[in-house]
Design a protein around this motif. Structure first.
Motif, short mmCIF file in Angstrom:
data_model
loop_
_atom_site.label_atom_id
_atom_site.label_comp_id
_atom_site.label_asym_id
_atom_site.label_seq_id
_atom_site.Cartn_x
_atom_site.Cartn_y
_atom_site.Cartn_z
N MET A 184 0.85 -1.27 -0.05
CA MET A 184 0.07 0.11 0.18
C MET A 184 0.76 1.16 -0.04
O MET A 184 1.73 1.45 0.92
CB MET A 184 -0.80 -0.14 1.25
N LYS A 185 0.58 2.05 -1.01
CA LYS A 185 1.36 3.49 -1.02
C LYS A 185 0.86 4.46 -0.04
O LYS A 185 -0.15 4.39 0.64
CB LYS A 185 1.45 3.88 -2.49
N LYS A 186 1.58 5.39 0.06
CA LYS A 186 1.30 6.26 1.25
C LYS A 186 1.48 7.80 0.58
O LYS A 186 2.16 7.98 -0.23
CB LYS A 186 2.39 6.19 2.27
N LEU A 187 0.72 8.72 1.27
CA LEU A 187 0.69 10.26 0.87
C LEU A 187 1.29 10.93 2.12
O LEU A 187 0.69 10.89 3.31
CB LEU A 187 -0.77 10.34 0.54
N PHE A 188 2.37 11.38 1.97
CA PHE A 188 2.98 12.33 3.02
C PHE A 188 2.70 13.85 2.70
O PHE A 188 2.77 14.21 1.63
CB PHE A 188 4.45 12.06 3.03
N LYS A 195 -3.15 6.50 -5.46
CA LYS A 195 -3.99 5.51 -5.84
C LYS A 195 -3.32 4.82 -7.20
O LYS A 195 -3.76 3.37 -7.32
CB LYS A 195 -5.39 5.99 -6.21
N ASN A 196 -2.57 5.45 -8.03
CA ASN A 196 -1.86 4.81 -9.03
C ASN A 196 -0.57 4.11 -8.65
O ASN A 196 0.32 3.95 -9.73
CB ASN A 196 -1.56 5.82 -10.24
N GLY A 197 -0.32 4.07 -7.53
CA GLY A 197 0.70 3.14 -7.02
C GLY A 197 2.03 3.83 -6.81
O GLY A 197 3.02 3.38 -6.75
N LYS A 198 2.08 5.21 -6.52
CA LYS A 198 3.09 6.07 -6.36
C LYS A 198 3.28 6.31 -4.71
O LYS A 198 2.23 7.15 -4.35
CB LYS A 198 3.10 7.25 -7.03
N ASP A 199 4.36 6.25 -4.09
CA ASP A 199 4.55 7.08 -2.78
C ASP A 199 4.73 8.48 -3.17
O ASP A 199 5.70 8.78 -4.00
CB ASP A 199 5.70 6.53 -2.14
N THR A 200 3.85 9.19 -2.43
CA THR A 200 3.95 10.82 -3.17
C THR A 200 3.79 11.73 -1.80
O THR A 200 3.56 11.40 -0.63
CB THR A 200 2.34 10.65 -3.41
N ALA A 201 4.49 12.76 -2.14
CA ALA A 201 4.43 13.83 -1.07
C ALA A 201 3.80 15.06 -1.76
O ALA A 201 4.17 15.36 -2.83
CB ALA A 201 5.90 14.31 -0.65
N GLU A 220 -9.62 16.04 4.35
CA GLU A 220 -11.24 16.10 3.88
C GLU A 220 -11.21 15.28 3.14
O GLU A 220 -12.57 14.86 2.81
CB GLU A 220 -11.37 17.63 3.90
N MET A 221 -10.55 15.21 1.95
CA MET A 221 -10.82 14.64 0.70
C MET A 221 -10.54 13.10 0.53
O MET A 221 -10.97 12.31 -0.18
CB MET A 221 -9.97 15.30 -0.49
N ALA A 222 -9.09 12.49 1.23
CA ALA A 222 -8.73 11.28 0.89
C ALA A 222 -9.45 10.34 1.88
O ALA A 222 -9.75 10.46 3.02
CB ALA A 222 -7.34 11.23 1.32
N LYS A 223 -9.90 9.30 1.11
CA LYS A 223 -10.40 8.25 1.97
C LYS A 223 -9.68 6.94 1.39
O LYS A 223 -9.69 6.55 0.55
CB LYS A 223 -12.03 8.10 1.83
N GLY A 224 -9.41 6.09 2.55
CA GLY A 224 -8.87 4.69 2.39
C GLY A 224 -7.34 4.82 1.85
O GLY A 224 -7.19 3.85 1.19
N ILE A 225 -6.84 6.09 2.01
CA ILE A 225 -5.44 5.74 1.79
C ILE A 225 -4.77 6.04 2.99
O ILE A 225 -5.07 6.88 3.87
CB ILE A 225 -4.95 6.56 0.64
N ASP A 226 -3.23 5.75 3.04
CA ASP A 226 -2.28 5.95 4.31
C ASP A 226 -1.88 7.25 4.23
O ASP A 226 -1.26 7.64 3.05
CB ASP A 226 -1.16 5.00 4.17
N ILE A 227 -2.03 8.15 5.24
CA ILE A 227 -1.50 9.66 5.07
C ILE A 227 -0.66 9.69 6.40
O ILE A 227 -1.04 9.23 7.43
CB ILE A 227 -2.73 10.34 5.25
#
Lengths: 239, 239
Positions: free
Chosen positions: B1-5, B70-76, B94-101
């Motif tokens: 699972m990719k993550k949003l920093f 969601k496209n599989g990139k670890d993102t900042a 507010e906007m993101a659901k179901g992703i690791d933040i």
């Protein structure tokens, strides 16, 4: 001419220090700080002269730091978080004359705790210390009232100690007059360092027994809400 | 699972970034940000996918960052200062659901500017944005009034732009009702980055023409004073 650096080391864990704070601590001859905070960075400063004193030794530490500079040592005096809020920057500037001073900013506890709670701050925001050792309690209360009434997100520093147990109770009595009982409250102990504990409660349900001097509290505004274990304060975008 | 920093890069110069902010930017696949802020860190992220958009593209950037994860990139996704105040942490949660933040805290402009001005904050402290694009001006005014009346040190963010010139004038009209005309005011443009300009004035003498969106303002409390070109707010120690 030697220099005195006033360094905010952030909440405690290495990762939240700035590059400059690390660089300065590695570069100076002497490091001055409160025992407990020195321990947080001891591995960085093993080869330095270390001057540490106990709690409430703030003024003594300032004197020792200024003296070290006058004795020809590049010196760092440390605060946790940012040294410019309830830290060493003020007393050093008040006391030091004729020496070169530089403040190195850091991540203060409120922002570290906020990052662990989700996005509870986001908007207009007040930091208030509940310690009435140096500030009249009436003035602190008036600030809590003003901030709660005009719907600031509020962060409380130094919320409760063995000898100061009533202030947090009074603070929440005031806050409850203006903020809804269901307003989210984040309670983070040892934010940004080893031993971290995160709790989320509300204005009406907060348990004061969980709170000590190592705790930072963040109370939301009218728009704040909880979701999936996080506190979120909207910025106001149409989402 | 990719993550949003959600990464606070601090005021802009590399030295004020945290170790973690640097580490995350080096580690992720994709970096999303406002053009001008991307330029501040471009040398760190040369090998990354960079998604940058213009001013007021906040919600678009959030969408693009969430999509990248969601496209599989670890993102900042980056903010200057700390992403938890007027930054990207709120809209992402507010906007993101179901992703690791994960939020990575940073040094916000008020503390960077304070370090350049001496020790102007030190005590109970309010941050207020003068931008009324997302917040009713009446609410902002009530916060300015509350903070000035109860003698907070005040930092004003987003103080003045080409299209918002009257707000800063009104803000100082309110502040002047409660704070002495000689109260020190620090005005820092491009704090903590290239092009920094530091001015010290007073509540009665401040020149609004010097202020723009790149400026942070810090207004002292009743105890604040100027000495040797610095603003000092006492903590209350008997010095």
């Amino acid at each position: 001419m030697k220099k005195l650096f006033i360094v905010g080391i952030g909440p405690g864990s290495r990762e939240h220090m700035t590059l400059k704070a690390v660089e300065i601590l590695k570069k100076v001859d002497t490091v001055v700080g409160y025992n407990y905070y020195i321990d947080l960075i001891r591995d960085l400063i093993e080869d330095k002269e270390i001057i540490s004193t106990g709690m409430r030794g703030e003024i003594e530490r300032c004197k020792l730091a200024i003296e070290a500079v006058k004795n020809g040592k590049d010196t760092a005096i440390i605060s946790t978080g940012d040294a410019g809020i309830y830290g060493m920057a003020g007393p050093i500037y008040e006391m030091a004359k004729g020496i070169d001073i530089e403040v190195v900013p850091g991540v203060t506890a409120a922002f570290s705790a906020a990052s662990e709670l989700g996005a509870p701050i986001m908007h207009d925001f007040a930091i208030i210390s509940l310690s009435d050792l140096l500030t009249p309690w009436e003035l602190i209360k008036s600030r809590i009232e003003a901030a709660a009434k005009s719907d600031f997100v509020i962060s409380l520093y130094n919320p409760r100690s063995k000898n100061r147990q009533s202030q947090i109770v009074e603070a929440f009595e005031i806050i409850s007059k203006y903020k809804d009982g269901n307003t989210p409250v984040g309670i983070v102990r040892h934010s940004g360092r080893k031993g971290r504990e995160i709790k989320i409660s509300t204005v009406k349900d907060i348990d004061f027994e969980e709170i000590d001097m190592m705790t930072v509290i963040i109370i939301g505004n009218k728009e704040s809400f909880m979701r999936d274990g996080k506190i979120i304060t909207p910025r106001g975008y149409d989402i």
